[in-house]
Design an enzyme around this catalytic site. Structure first.
Site, PDB file in Angstrom:
ATOM      1  N   VAL A  85       9.424   0.531 -10.867  1.00  0.00           N
ATOM      2  CA  VAL A  85      10.217  -0.517 -11.531  1.00  0.00           C
ATOM      3  C   VAL A  85       9.345  -1.439 -12.374  1.00  0.00           C
ATOM      4  O   VAL A  85       9.699  -1.782 -13.508  1.00  0.00           O
ATOM      5  CB  VAL A  85      10.970  -1.422 -10.506  1.00  0.00           C
ATOM      6  CG1 VAL A  85      12.385  -1.607 -10.895  1.00  0.00           C
ATOM      7  CG2 VAL A  85      10.826  -0.939  -9.098  1.00  0.00           C
TER       8      VAL A  85
ATOM      9  N   ASN B 135       3.884   9.218 -15.857  1.00  0.00           N
ATOM     10  CA  ASN B 135       3.973   9.091 -14.398  1.00  0.00           C
ATOM     11  C   ASN B 135       3.456  10.384 -13.785  1.00  0.00           C
ATOM     12  O   ASN B 135       3.515  11.438 -14.416  1.00  0.00           O
ATOM     13  CB  ASN B 135       5.437   8.861 -13.991  1.00  0.00           C
ATOM     14  CG  ASN B 135       5.563   8.391 -12.563  1.00  0.00           C
ATOM     15  OD1 ASN B 135       5.238   7.246 -12.262  1.00  0.00           O
ATOM     16  ND2 ASN B 135       5.994   9.255 -11.673  1.00  0.00           N
TER      17      ASN B 135
ATOM     18  N   GLU C  81       2.389 -18.577  -2.180  1.00  0.00           N
ATOM     19  CA  GLU C  81       3.796 -18.108  -2.140  1.00  0.00           C
ATOM     20  C   GLU C  81       4.266 -17.983  -0.681  1.00  0.00           C
ATOM     21  O   GLU C  81       5.356 -18.443  -0.333  1.00  0.00           O
ATOM     22  CB  GLU C  81       3.873 -16.759  -2.859  1.00  0.00           C
ATOM     23  CG  GLU C  81       5.204 -16.045  -2.789  1.00  0.00           C
ATOM     24  CD  GLU C  81       5.132 -14.631  -3.420  1.00  0.00           C
ATOM     25  OE1 GLU C  81       4.606 -14.492  -4.537  1.00  0.00           O
ATOM     26  OE2 GLU C  81       5.581 -13.668  -2.773  1.00  0.00           O
TER      27      GLU C  81
ATOM     28  N   LYS D 209      -4.644 -13.929  -8.146  1.00  0.00           N
ATOM     29  CA  LYS D 209      -3.306 -13.418  -7.792  1.00  0.00           C
ATOM     30  C   LYS D 209      -3.131 -13.410  -6.274  1.00  0.00           C
ATOM     31  O   LYS D 209      -2.065 -13.733  -5.758  1.00  0.00           O
ATOM     32  CB  LYS D 209      -3.095 -12.011  -8.364  1.00  0.00           C
ATOM     33  CG  LYS D 209      -1.787 -11.347  -7.920  1.00  0.00           C
ATOM     34  CD  LYS D 209      -0.572 -12.123  -8.415  1.00  0.00           C
ATOM     35  CE  LYS D 209       0.801 -11.659  -8.089  1.00  0.00           C
ATOM     36  NZ  LYS D 209       1.195 -10.851  -7.039  1.00  0.00           N
TER      37      LYS D 209
ATOM     38  N   SER E 208       2.490 -11.447 -11.802  1.00  0.00           N
ATOM     39  CA  SER E 208       3.504 -11.985 -10.904  1.00  0.00           C
ATOM     40  C   SER E 208       4.826 -12.169 -11.628  1.00  0.00           C
ATOM     41  O   SER E 208       4.856 -12.450 -12.822  1.00  0.00           O
ATOM     42  CB  SER E 208       3.058 -13.331 -10.335  1.00  0.00           C
ATOM     43  OG  SER E 208       4.095 -13.862  -9.536  1.00  0.00           O
ATOM     44  N   GLY E 209       5.885 -12.023 -10.856  1.00  0.00           N
ATOM     45  CA  GLY E 209       7.209 -12.293 -11.412  1.00  0.00           C
ATOM     46  C   GLY E 209       8.234 -11.239 -11.067  1.00  0.00           C
ATOM     47  O   GLY E 209       9.387 -11.344 -11.465  1.00  0.00           O
ATOM     48  N   GLY E 210       7.790 -10.225 -10.328  1.00  0.00           N
ATOM     49  CA  GLY E 210       8.737  -9.180  -9.922  1.00  0.00           C
ATOM     50  C   GLY E 210       9.260  -8.411 -11.119  1.00  0.00           C
ATOM     51  O   GLY E 210       8.727  -8.519 -12.236  1.00  0.00           O
TER      52      GLY E 210
ATOM     53  N   ASN F 281      -1.339  -5.126  -7.295  1.00  0.00           N
ATOM     54  CA  ASN F 281      -1.836  -6.168  -6.379  1.00  0.00           C
ATOM     55  C   ASN F 281      -3.072  -5.651  -5.653  1.00  0.00           C
ATOM     56  O   ASN F 281      -3.121  -5.613  -4.425  1.00  0.00           O
ATOM     57  CB  ASN F 281      -0.753  -6.505  -5.354  1.00  0.00           C
ATOM     58  CG  ASN F 281       0.052  -7.727  -5.754  1.00  0.00           C
ATOM     59  OD1 ASN F 281      -0.380  -8.536  -6.580  1.00  0.00           O
ATOM     60  ND2 ASN F 281       1.229  -7.874  -5.167  1.00  0.00           N
TER      61      ASN F 281
ATOM     62  N   HIS G 132      -2.462 -16.868  -5.287  1.00  0.00           N
ATOM     63  CA  HIS G 132      -1.071 -17.140  -5.693  1.00  0.00           C
ATOM     64  C   HIS G 132      -0.120 -16.667  -4.597  1.00  0.00           C
ATOM     65  O   HIS G 132       0.800 -17.385  -4.187  1.00  0.00           O
ATOM     66  CB  HIS G 132      -0.765 -16.428  -7.022  1.00  0.00           C
ATOM     67  CG  HIS G 132       0.696 -16.292  -7.332  1.00  0.00           C
ATOM     68  ND1 HIS G 132       1.520 -15.364  -6.712  1.00  0.00           N
ATOM     69  CD2 HIS G 132       1.503 -16.990  -8.165  1.00  0.00           C
ATOM     70  CE1 HIS G 132       2.752 -15.493  -7.156  1.00  0.00           C
ATOM     71  NE2 HIS G 132       2.771 -16.466  -8.044  1.00  0.00           N
ATOM     72  N   ASN G 133      -0.342 -15.458  -4.118  1.00  0.00           N
ATOM     73  CA  ASN G 133       0.553 -14.914  -3.091  1.00  0.00           C
ATOM     74  C   ASN G 133       0.417 -15.673  -1.773  1.00  0.00           C
ATOM     75  O   ASN G 133       1.406 -15.862  -1.066  1.00  0.00           O
ATOM     76  CB  ASN G 133       0.271 -13.428  -2.876  1.00  0.00           C
ATOM     77  CG  ASN G 133       0.943 -12.562  -3.929  1.00  0.00           C
ATOM     78  OD1 ASN G 133       1.120 -13.005  -5.061  1.00  0.00           O
ATOM     79  ND2 ASN G 133       1.309 -11.352  -3.585  1.00  0.00           N
TER      80      ASN G 133
ATOM     81  N   ALA H 296      -1.266  -0.424  -5.200  1.00  0.00           N
ATOM     82  CA  ALA H 296      -2.661  -0.771  -4.910  1.00  0.00           C
ATOM     83  C   ALA H 296      -3.193   0.089  -3.772  1.00  0.00           C
ATOM     84  O   ALA H 296      -2.427   0.540  -2.919  1.00  0.00           O
ATOM     85  CB  ALA H 296      -2.738  -2.246  -4.534  1.00  0.00           C
TER      86      ALA H 296
HETATM   87  C1  6PG Z   1       4.754 -11.663  -7.277  1.00  0.00           C
HETATM   88  C2  6PG Z   1       4.949 -11.331  -5.829  1.00  0.00           C
HETATM   89  C3  6PG Z   1       4.774  -9.868  -5.616  1.00  0.00           C
HETATM   90  C4  6PG Z   1       5.431  -9.404  -4.354  1.00  0.00           C
HETATM   91  C5  6PG Z   1       4.627  -9.658  -3.164  1.00  0.00           C
HETATM   92  C6  6PG Z   1       5.472  -9.981  -1.973  1.00  0.00           C
HETATM   93  O1  6PG Z   1       3.892 -12.477  -7.528  1.00  0.00           O
HETATM   94  O2  6PG Z   1       5.467 -11.117  -8.103  1.00  0.00           O
HETATM   95  O3  6PG Z   1       4.022 -11.999  -5.055  1.00  0.00           O
HETATM   96  O4  6PG Z   1       3.442  -9.580  -5.753  1.00  0.00           O
HETATM   97  O5  6PG Z   1       6.712  -9.892  -4.229  1.00  0.00           O
HETATM   98  O6  6PG Z   1       3.936  -8.464  -2.971  1.00  0.00           O
HETATM   99  O7  6PG Z   1       4.714  -9.735  -0.903  1.00  0.00           O
HETATM  100  P1  6PG Z   1       5.252  -9.540   0.546  1.00  0.00           P
HETATM  101  O8  6PG Z   1       6.029  -8.255   0.547  1.00  0.00           O
HETATM  102  O9  6PG Z   1       4.007  -9.465   1.334  1.00  0.00           O
HETATM  103  O10 6PG Z   1       6.124 -10.704   0.841  1.00  0.00           O
END
Ligand code: 6PG
Length: 468
Positions: free
Chosen positions: A12, A32, A191, A184, A129-131, A103, A187-188, A77
């Protein structure tokens, strides 16, 4: 026509980034491991999108790229990154650029940068980051590698990144080798802390103050308009509006209370431990997920240990305290993350610009928050500050929040509502402002049982005492 860049990995995130890049007028080769995934992408999400060049083998993919080649890996990763880079290597030429947008653990990135660099390949570790939505509409990007390589990539990365409210791109050069992935990772970690703190506040509202889901929803919506405004608070408000179509209950109430995790919060905590930097709120957020996963044990223990929470008399005062507490605890979580970054910068010789990091986190990423403007301002004014908590921007805020914060912490303990992140944050704050701490006794104990020696407050030197 040759492609400006190639995206390898059509999950995705890879698909979304390829669409984002192509949407900015670039030719993008896409590939891919399983060709049918590329085919399906071109038939579905990629249909009618000019600029996508499908490639059904690694050879064709590499040949489709203009030189120097730019390859963006969007794969899981871990070992897969080594496998793909090993396969790519014989097909690439010196000067080509490989960007790892996953990641990845920063130490792997350092290793890969060195190994590929020895073969003339410019390896770039880039945190994204940002999904899925961020990847498509503009993520926050944290690239690490050689600065000159970044200059070559800057136009592309700035174009596809999110833009903060002031229009600036949420992407900046972070530093050498693993710096991008390190930032990053932190950042997580933040998060994790942010999510846990929000959940604890929600838990206090529901379980201690007896709020309904609708009442909590209104609180989060209100908070989102104020200084707590952030993506995570915003989505919390949205989540609490959603009903389960089967039962008619709020969906949040039917979701099993066991949290998953992929490991980046754990990495941040482990890094804190190995660097000797306290990141307790981040670590508690990880532990909270571990404890949440032990559902059966928790259910059994809940029958064994009962406790009646005293009622909340003044709901308005409770909420006001909660808002102050969440804000203060959030500042602590950021302070811990930035302290870890400072230690890593020293350890690895990275010249991290903390204000710029805060500025790019304002858009696209999961922790984007109004507070980041103030964090950037704090670092701009005091780039060498020992801790964010003590800056002229945040010192007065924390000083003012203390009374409310202590009331919330006391309430959580008195009511028996587990708030490990909130409590760890206030303990971190308190420890950090303690001029004289009980470690004098600790040192005496170590000297007593292990002759580990101690230093004195009144004299230079190292001392040992025959305690008995
Ligand atoms: C981001 C998120 C992304 C992901 C994490 C969630 O910055 O877009 O951090 O990297 O959502 O991997 O991690 P967990 O599954 O460990 O909550």
């Amino acid at each position: 026509m040759s492609a400006y860049i190639g995206v390898y990995g059509m999950g995705v995130m890879g698909q979304s980034l390829a669409l984002n890049i192509a949407g900015h007028g670039y030719q993008v080769a896409v590939c891919n491991l399983e060709p049918e995934v590329t085919r399906a992408f071109l038939e579905n999400r990629g249909a009618d999108r000019p600029g996508l060049i499908p490639c059904y083998s690694l050879e064709a993919f590499v040949q489709a790229l203009e030189r120097p080649r730019r390859v963006l890996l969007m794969i899981t990763a871990g070992p897969a990154v080594d496998q793909v880079t090993d396969q790519l290597l014989p097909l690439l030429d010196p000067g080509d650029i490989v960007i790892d947008g996953g990641n990845s653990f920063y130490a792997d990135t350092r290793r890969r940068e060195k190994a590929l660099g020895a073969k003339g390949i410019r390896f770039f570790g880039m945190g994204i980051s940002g999904g899925e939505r961020g990847a498509l509409e503009g993520p926050c990007m944290m690239p690490g590698g050689h600065r000159e390589t970044y200059r070559e990539l800057e136009a592309l990365l700035s174009a596809i990144s999110a833009k903060a409210e002031d229009g600036s791109p949420c992407c900046t050069y972070i530093g050498e080798d693993g710096a991008g992935h390190y930032v990053k990772m932190v950042h997580n970690g933040i998060e994790y802390a942010d999510i846990q703190l929000i959940c604890e506040c929600y838990g206090l509202m529901r379980q201690v103050a007896g709020f309904t889901v609708q009442e909590c929803q209104a609180v989060f919506e209100g908070w989102n308009r104020g200084r707590l405004g952030s993506y995570l608070i915003e989505i919390t408000g949205k989540i609490l509006k959603v009903q389960d179509p089967d039962t008619g209950k709020p969906l949040v109430d039917v979701i099993l209370d066991t949290a998953g995790q992929k490991g980046t919060g754990m990495w941040t905590s482990t890094e804190g431990l190995s660097m000797g930097v306290a990141v307790p709120t981040i670590a508690q957020a990880v532990f909270a997920r571990c404890l949440s996963a032990q559902k059966e044990e928790r259910v059994a223990a809940s029958r064994r240990f009962s406790w009646e929470a005293p009622p909340i008399r003044d709901r308005a005062a409770f909420l006001q305290d909660l808002e102050e507490s969440l804000y203060a605890a959030k500042i602590c979580a950021y302070a811990q993350g930035f302290s870890l970054l400072r230690a890593a910068a020293k350890e690895f010789g990275w010249n991290l610009d903390y204000a710029s990091i805060a500025l790019i986190w304002r858009g696209g990423c999961i922790i984007r928050a109004r507070l980041l403007d103030d964090i950037a301002a704090a670092f701009q004014a005091e780039p060498d500050c020992a801790n964010l908590m003590g800056t002229a921007v945040f010192g007065p805020v924390l000083q003012k929040a203390q009374a409310a914060w202590r009331r919330t912490a006391a309430l959580s303990v008195q009511s028996g509502a587990a708030c490990p992140a909130l409590l760890s944050a206030i303990s971190y704050f308190d420890f950090s402002r303690t001029a004289d701490c009980p470690a004098s006794l600790l040192q005496a104990q170590r000297d007593f049982f292990g002759a580990h020696c101690y230093r004195r407050k009144d004299r230079e030197g190292v001392f040992h005492t025959q305690w008995e």
